[in-house]
Design an enzyme around this catalytic site. Structure first.
Site: not given
Length: 802
Positions: A567, A571, A604, A49, A607, A528, A88
């Site tokens: 993750q 997750w 990487k 999610p 913004k 989490w 989520d």
């Protein structure tokens, strides 16, 4: 014959895709693909999610590509693949966005603003960009059921989480303890180890060598010498309660620059600027014999058999520092362990904002943030002659994964899940999972499991699943598993209340043990844990309430999950840890781990750097298939990859447009010859060698594509297809071009039919091969060439994989 619809060789891919999207919606192709396979063997996919309080990025488009590709493939190979979306909704990411909007900077500001209003803003925030996510999802061609999406903030989901925590408490796996935790002073809460792992960065800290003057020692000759200890956190020196040495190592007393200091022999030349003169050599155990060695504290604080040297060989490094460790039990897990062993108090004169309190005897740091106190402490030690030297030290250090604040390792009371009690089982369960790439199993992920620590579950925050623990003044604990159970315990109907703060905090109950009023503890839980509970909580699973059991059993465990490599400790871990603790097995069988996406210069994307690529902009310019093709074919998906408009365009030119030109060629000549290649009955054995060769290449590509997708290697499948497209265009069509023209009726009609039939077979098979990878172009080919002919379905996504 029924002529083919004319094909524009100068195809506008984005415009074509919008037409295909309209067709899918009007013809209910996704829904029909599910209905068609209902009752077939299930192949289970879990959607990790996302949080929709921010716009989706290019990395979300990458993961959604793979999360669409494999379910499409499995549907075409005869499986029923339900695709339930999820959101989520809880946690720090949401809270921080709201804090930016309302201008709060501390938890005190939030409480002054009002928890009820703050959480309402959070609730609104998590749905703010759902429309953007749905637009990107549809535009990318990701087929998932958004209408029935689960949300981690919904009452039934929260109750499922409560049920699971009650099970863990019953099994002795949920407990409260004082431990050293990674604490974010900006967010005002502890983080779990897997959250800490998400935020490491290279930082520069002070490197301080402080002198602790010996006042009493087993060997009187040592009195007056100074024990030299090293730290990169000078702000912890006012909390020093002891020094630790390795009793089995050799230490030396050295006179250097007029100073009498003690260091480990192996580290002497690294620490001291000059060799100096060794005045005494001895084993570390000498410093701990009898009543032990005592020293004058840098700052007077706690007098409880403290400020002495202790033996701690397990914790003393001979790789860096001085071989003498400064021990502050309030800060750091090893310090806390040593302090407990010695019976020292957990002295921590720091408040929840990371500022020194009036409890510290060092007046000049009171009220300062700890890192701001570093230069003042260094200057003070130097002025008092207690500093050998101060330098800088570059190393990796954990920052808060959401706000980039340096984490402080502090002793705090928190709630934990005893994952260490199931470490061996977790390791065994991991052996049953297929990881792609394979080295993740025993590498990045396996190492994580090997070094497993108890899960720091509680968060001292506001917008999250409330920890379902009620406690009375006598410290009796009641863990509640549902709102229905809470109603029975509280003697009032709370079945329909919002299970969030502050409403749930107002519900009290008589303690089942002593009858005194019990109130909910204030913490919420790690978000989490919410996301890791989705296998059961997405159905509102609650055996005691008779809810969601059938759906859960039919969809557990998953055959496939996929997310980014970050993750691995997020997750992926929470899913496996929770399912192992609750159901004694993994919650997924196959896991595709995606690498980081970088900009064209290898940086990487962020913004801050201004190098983020908007996935919708890419799709508007080149099409969703172009972006999907790049993700799948342009390098290994589990390696870090550079993304640029040029790289996406290259895939369009080399593969998609090449395929389209070949497709356009067939349509043009079939229509000109008034020939229907779908009905041209020329057995393959009677066709020329060139035809038989390309058909052989086609069958080889089918085999390679199936093997690739069966083995979760979509890149291998895509490259097999790309090789076939190249051979089809640059070899077959070029050498067979003359066979396609028979306007004057002068060519052998059987040879013309064979050429058309061969190219038709290749293109319609390619449409099915490409359907999971580039669903729009595949659909366009199929709709023109095959739909409705010889009983073929109106969509390639309703056809079988070759």
């Amino acid at each position: 014959m029924t002529r083919f619809e004319a094909v524009d060789p100068n195809v506008d891919l984005p415009a074509l895709e919008r037409r295909m999207l309209a067709f899918w919606k009007e013809a209910r192709v996704f829904e029909r693909s599910l209905e068609q396979r209902r009752g077939a063997p299930a192949w289970v996919f879990y959607e990790g999610p996302p949080t929709a309080n921010g716009r989706p990025g290019i990395h979300h488009a990458e993961s959604r590509t793979f999360k669409d590709l494999y379910p499409r493939y499995r549907t075409m190979t005869g499986h029923f693949v339900a695709r339930k979306a999820g959101w989520d909704c809880h946690g720090l990411p949401v809270e921080l966005e709201v804090e930016k909007e309302i201008g709060t900077r501390t938890k005190r500001d939030i409480e002054a603003f009002g928890i009820a209003e703050f959480n309402q803003r959070c609730r609104e925030s998590v749905t703010r960009y759902v429309g953007d996510w749905e637009d990107m999802t549809e535009r990318l061609g990701f087929w998932i059921d958004l209408s029935q999406a689960y949300r981690t903030m919904d009452p039934h989901y929260v109750e499922s989480v409560w049920w699971s925590l009650k099970q863990l408490h019953r099994r002795g796996l949920l407990f409260e303890a004082d431990k050293s935790v990674a604490y974010c002073p900006r967010c005002g809460t502890a983080l779990s180890d897997h959250e800490v792992a998400l935020g490491y960065a290279t930082v520069t800290d002070p490197s301080v060598f402080a002198k602790f003057e010996i006042t009493e020692a087993p060997d009187p000759a040592l009195v007056g010498s100074s024990l030299l200890a090293w730290t990169t956190t000078p702000w912890t020196l006012p909390s020093n309660l002891g020094l630790a040495v390795d009793p089995e190592e050799t230490y030396v007393r050295v006179i250097v620059d007029g100073q009498d200091v003690i260091v480990a022999k192996n580290l002497r030349t690294r620490v001291l600027s000059e060799e100096g003169r060794v005045k005494q050599t001895f084993q570390g155990r000498l410093l701990t014999q009898g009543r032990g060695t005592k020293y004058r504290p840098l700052y007077e604080n706690v007098n409880a058999n403290t400020h002495r040297v202790i033996a701690a060989g397990d914790f003393v490094s001979m790789e860096e520092g001085t071989g003498i460790i400064h021990v502050a039990p309030g800060f750091g897990s090893e310090d806390l362990e040593m302090g407990r062993r010695e019976g020292w108090p957990t002295y921590r004169p720091i408040d929840d904002d990371g500022r020194f309190t009036d409890e510290t005897p060092v007046e000049f740091v009171r009220g300062l943030f700890v890192k701001d106190a570093d230069p003042k402490i260094i200057a003070d030690l130097e002025a008092r002659g207690l500093l050998l030297k101060a330098e800088t030290y570059e190393h990796t250090y954990p920052l808060c994964w959401r706000c980039d604040t340096p984490l402080l390792y502090m002793a705090r009371t928190s709630w934990y899940i005893r994952t260490t009690a199931r470490k061996d089982r977790l390791l065994k369960v991991n052996e049953s999972v297929n990881w792609y790439p394979e080295h993740i199993k025993h590498g990045r992920y396996g190492d994580w499991l090997e070094n497993n620590v108890d899960w720091a579950l509680s968060r001292e925050r506001y917008w999250g699943t409330p920890l379902p623990v009620w406690r009375c003044a006598r410290k009796h604990v009641t863990v509640v598993g549902s709102l229905h159970e809470l109603s029975q315990l509280a003697g009032q109907d709370v079945d329909d209340v919002d299970p969030h703060r502050p409403v749930i905090d107002e519900v009290t109950l008589p303690c089942p043990e002593c009858g005194e009023e019990a109130r909910r503890v204030p913490e919420v839980i790690d978000t989490w844990y919410d996301s890791g509970a989705m296998p059961d909580a997405q159905w509102g699973y609650h055996p005691e309430l008779g809810r969601g059991g059938g759906e859960f059993e039919r969809s557990f465990p998953a055959d496939f999950i996929s997310e980014g490599i970050d993750q691995t400790r997020g997750w992926f871990y929470s899913l496996m840890a929770e399912s192992t603790l609750l159901f004694d097995q993994t919650s997924y069988r196959n896991c595709v781990v995606l690498g980081l996406l970088l900009d064209k210069d290898g940086r990487k994307m962020s913004k801050r750097l201004g190098n983020v690529i908007d996935p919708l902009e890419v799709m508007d310019r080149y099409g969703a298939d172009a972006l999907r093709w790049f993700f799948v074919a342009a390098g290994s998906p589990w390696s870090a990859r550079r993304v640029s408009m040029e790289a996406v365009e290259d895939g369009v030119r080399r593969v998609l447009l090449t395929l389209w030109n070949t497709f356009s060629f067939l349509v043009l000549y079939a229509n000109a010859n008034d020939l229907d290649p779908s009905s041209a009955d020329v057995p393959a054995a009677q066709r020329p060698a060139l035809d038989r060769w390309i058909l052989s290449r086609l069958h080889g590509a089918v085999t390679a594509a199936r093997e690739g997708l069966d083995g979760y290697d979509a890149t291998a499948a895509a490259r097999a297809v790309a090789g076939l497209v190249d051979d089809l265009s640059n070899w077959y069509v070029r050498r067979a071009r003359a066979r396609f023209w028979n306007a004057a009726g002068e060519s052998d009609p059987i040879d013309v039919a064979a050429a058309h039939r061969t190219l038709y077979e290749c293109l319609t098979t390619l449409a099915r091969l490409l359907a999971p990878i580039t669903p729009f172009v595949a659909e366009a080919l199929w709709r023109t060439l095959a739909a409705g002919r010889d009983g073929a379905p109106d969509s390639v996504h309703l056809a079988d994989y070759p």
